[in-house]
Motif scaffolding. Structure first.
Motif, PDB file in Angstrom:
ATOM      1  N   TYR A  66       0.842  -1.205   0.000  1.00 10.53           N
ATOM      2  CA  TYR A  66       0.000   0.000   0.000  1.00 10.53           C
ATOM      3  C   TYR A  66       0.875   1.253   0.000  1.00 10.53           C
ATOM      4  O   TYR A  66       0.619   2.208  -0.736  1.00 10.53           O
ATOM      5  CB  TYR A  66      -0.912  -0.009   1.220  1.00 10.53           C
ATOM      6  N   LEU A  67       1.919   1.238   0.820  1.00  8.12           N
ATOM      7  CA  LEU A  67       2.823   2.381   0.887  1.00  8.12           C
ATOM      8  C   LEU A  67       3.590   2.547  -0.418  1.00  8.12           C
ATOM      9  O   LEU A  67       3.755   3.663  -0.920  1.00  8.12           O
ATOM     10  CB  LEU A  67       3.793   2.212   2.057  1.00  8.12           C
ATOM     11  N   ALA A  68       4.061   1.430  -0.978  1.00  5.99           N
ATOM     12  CA  ALA A  68       4.844   1.498  -2.221  1.00  5.99           C
ATOM     13  C   ALA A  68       3.989   2.011  -3.383  1.00  5.99           C
ATOM     14  O   ALA A  68       4.477   2.749  -4.246  1.00  5.99           O
ATOM     15  CB  ALA A  68       5.410   0.122  -2.549  1.00  5.99           C
ATOM     16  N   LEU A  69       2.710   1.626  -3.399  1.00  5.94           N
ATOM     17  CA  LEU A  69       1.811   2.055  -4.475  1.00  5.94           C
ATOM     18  C   LEU A  69       1.169   3.417  -4.195  1.00  5.94           C
ATOM     19  O   LEU A  69       0.386   3.904  -5.019  1.00  5.94           O
ATOM     20  CB  LEU A  69       0.702   1.006  -4.668  1.00  5.94           C
ATOM     21  N   ARG A  70       1.480   3.966  -3.015  1.00  5.42           N
ATOM     22  CA  ARG A  70       0.904   5.247  -2.605  1.00  5.42           C
ATOM     23  C   ARG A  70      -0.622   5.196  -2.595  1.00  5.42           C
ATOM     24  O   ARG A  70      -1.304   6.166  -2.965  1.00  5.42           O
ATOM     25  CB  ARG A  70       1.409   6.382  -3.481  1.00  5.42           C
ATOM     26  N   GLY A  71      -1.138   4.032  -2.214  1.00  8.34           N
ATOM     27  CA  GLY A  71      -2.584   3.893  -2.050  1.00  8.34           C
ATOM     28  C   GLY A  71      -3.379   3.901  -3.339  1.00  8.34           C
ATOM     29  O   GLY A  71      -4.564   4.244  -3.326  1.00  8.34           O
ATOM     30  N   ARG A  72      -2.757   3.473  -4.449  1.00  5.68           N
ATOM     31  CA  ARG A  72      -3.479   3.451  -5.717  1.00  5.68           C
ATOM     32  C   ARG A  72      -3.175   2.178  -6.497  1.00  5.68           C
ATOM     33  O   ARG A  72      -2.112   1.574  -6.334  1.00  5.68           O
ATOM     34  CB  ARG A  72      -3.124   4.669  -6.571  1.00  5.68           C
ATOM     35  N   CYS A  73      -4.121   1.775  -7.353  1.00 11.10           N
ATOM     36  CA  CYS A  73      -3.918   0.606  -8.209  1.00 11.10           C
ATOM     37  C   CYS A  73      -2.736   0.862  -9.136  1.00 11.10           C
ATOM     38  O   CYS A  73      -2.610   1.944  -9.722  1.00 11.10           O
ATOM     39  CB  CYS A  73      -5.185   0.332  -9.016  1.00 11.10           C
ATOM     40  N   ARG A  74      -1.899  -0.140  -9.309  1.00  9.63           N
ATOM     41  CA  ARG A  74      -0.720  -0.006 -10.165  1.00  9.63           C
ATOM     42  C   ARG A  74      -1.114   0.273 -11.623  1.00  9.63           C
ATOM     43  O   ARG A  74      -0.393   0.965 -12.352  1.00  9.63           O
ATOM     44  CB  ARG A  74       0.107  -1.292 -10.096  1.00  9.63           C
ATOM     45  N   HIS A  75      -2.256  -0.256 -12.059  1.00 10.95           N
ATOM     46  CA  HIS A  75      -2.612  -0.206 -13.478  1.00 10.95           C
ATOM     47  C   HIS A  75      -3.489   0.990 -13.858  1.00 10.95           C
ATOM     48  O   HIS A  75      -3.259   1.626 -14.890  1.00 10.95           O
ATOM     49  CB  HIS A  75      -3.323  -1.506 -13.876  1.00 10.95           C
ATOM     50  N   CYS A  76      -4.494   1.293 -13.030  1.00  9.58           N
ATOM     51  CA  CYS A  76      -5.434   2.348 -13.418  1.00  9.58           C
ATOM     52  C   CYS A  76      -5.437   3.544 -12.475  1.00  9.58           C
ATOM     53  O   CYS A  76      -6.106   4.549 -12.753  1.00  9.58           O
ATOM     54  CB  CYS A  76      -6.848   1.772 -13.532  1.00  9.58           C
ATOM     55  N   GLY A  77      -4.721   3.447 -11.378  1.00  6.48           N
ATOM     56  CA  GLY A  77      -4.643   4.571 -10.449  1.00  6.48           C
ATOM     57  C   GLY A  77      -5.828   4.712  -9.528  1.00  6.48           C
ATOM     58  O   GLY A  77      -5.949   5.708  -8.805  1.00  6.48           O
ATOM     59  N   GLU A  78      -6.740   3.722  -9.508  1.00  8.53           N
ATOM     60  CA  GLU A  78      -7.893   3.760  -8.615  1.00  8.53           C
ATOM     61  C   GLU A  78      -7.421   3.797  -7.163  1.00  8.53           C
ATOM     62  O   GLU A  78      -6.569   3.008  -6.746  1.00  8.53           O
ATOM     63  CB  GLU A  78      -8.763   2.518  -8.835  1.00  8.53           C
ATOM     64  N   PRO A  79      -7.955   4.730  -6.356  1.00 13.97           N
ATOM     65  CA  PRO A  79      -7.541   4.794  -4.951  1.00 13.97           C
ATOM     66  C   PRO A  79      -7.888   3.506  -4.205  1.00 13.97           C
ATOM     67  O   PRO A  79      -8.946   2.918  -4.417  1.00 13.97           O
ATOM     68  CB  PRO A  79      -8.336   5.980  -4.398  1.00 13.97           C
TER      69      PRO A  79
END
Length: 273
Positions: A66-79
């Motif tokens: 979660y921290l590495a992705l900054r709270g967003r989906c890797r593919h579409c950026g969905e929170p």
């Protein structure tokens, strides 16, 4: 918990339990979302609700992903809801706390699997009850078999068979009390609470009379205090239905780890000791 103290330092056991707990917490997120909706917790694999891309294992590492992705989906950026890492972290802390409490309370190491099971179950049931105001049978009913089975094992290992009798008394006493409330107080206890109470009574009874008495009473004390606070804050009224399962579980944990101390203090205060 002297039977573990000679094998590994307590700090090591506590840290390992905490890390393992975060992994269990990741699974609990699936349970909390899917079980109330009648969905399988096994399939389909977890996926982003927006782009429907399956979540890769490296994006499913508790808290860290979660921290590495900054709270967003890797593919579409969905929170991604912060609730997911919160449940993972809470479960890790709960597992570490259970082990630390077992050391402090002198409980035998053979009880750790059962206490860890109840820590995970407590988090899942609390979240589901707060979200949906229900305690699913698929979670509460198996708790009887798991609790009874592990308590029998604990009694065999510790050669304290008399504790099983007190566990049975706890099941009947606490389960019966909640059943009377469910029938006698209209709009009060739900039958989900009744189903949960018996297995809690078994656990508390096996640990001791003080744990059973304090654990059972604390649920109503905590519930009453929270209810008053909510009414003062105008977040609830006298007729507002508040899920009671979380209070039952909080009260039980108070009984598990503070029951003897609270009972001794009460008896000393009242002169009954």
């Amino acid at each position: 918990m002297t039977d573990l103290a000679g094998l590994l330092p307590p700090a090591v056991v506590i840290v390992v339990a905490g890390i393992f707990g975060t992994l269990i917490g990741s699974f609990l997120n699936v349970v909390i979302w899917r079980v109330p909706r009648g969905m399988s917790v096994v399939s389909p694999p977890s996926a982003c609700p927006r782009c429907e891309r399956p979540i890769a294992w490296y994006d499913n590492i508790p808290v860290l992903s979660y921290l590495a992705l900054r709270g967003r989906c890797r593919h579409c950026g969905e929170p991604i809801s912060a609730r997911y890492p919160a449940v993972e972290l809470a479960t890790g802390l709960a597992f570490a706390g259970v082990v630390a409490g077992a050391y402090a309370g002198g409980y035998p190491a053979i009880l750790l699997p059962l206490l860890a099971y109840w820590a995970a179950l407590s988090i899942a049931l609390t979240m589901i009850d707060l979200d949906h105001q229900k305690l699913p049978n698929v979670l509460t009913l198996p708790a009887y078999l798991v609790t009874a089975g592990l308590l029998v094992v604990a009694s065999v290992v510790t050669a304290e068979y008399g504790r099983l009798l007190v566990a049975a008394v706890g099941l009947i006493a606490l389960g019966g009390f909640y059943l009377v409330l469910a029938f006698g107080y209209r709009g009060g206890m739900g039958f989900g609470d009744v189903k949960l109470s018996g297995s809690l009574g078994m656990l508390l009874g096996w640990l001791g009379w003080a744990q059973l008495a304090v654990g059972g009473f604390s649920a109503f004390l905590v519930g009453g205090v929270v209810g008053v606070i909510l009414m003062i804050a105008q977040k609830a009224g006298r007729k507002t239905r508040i899920p009671f399962g979380p209070f039952m579980l909080i009260g039980a944990w108070i009984g598990v780890f503070a029951g003897p101390a609270i009972a001794d203090s009460y008896l000393a205060l009242t002169g009954l000791a």
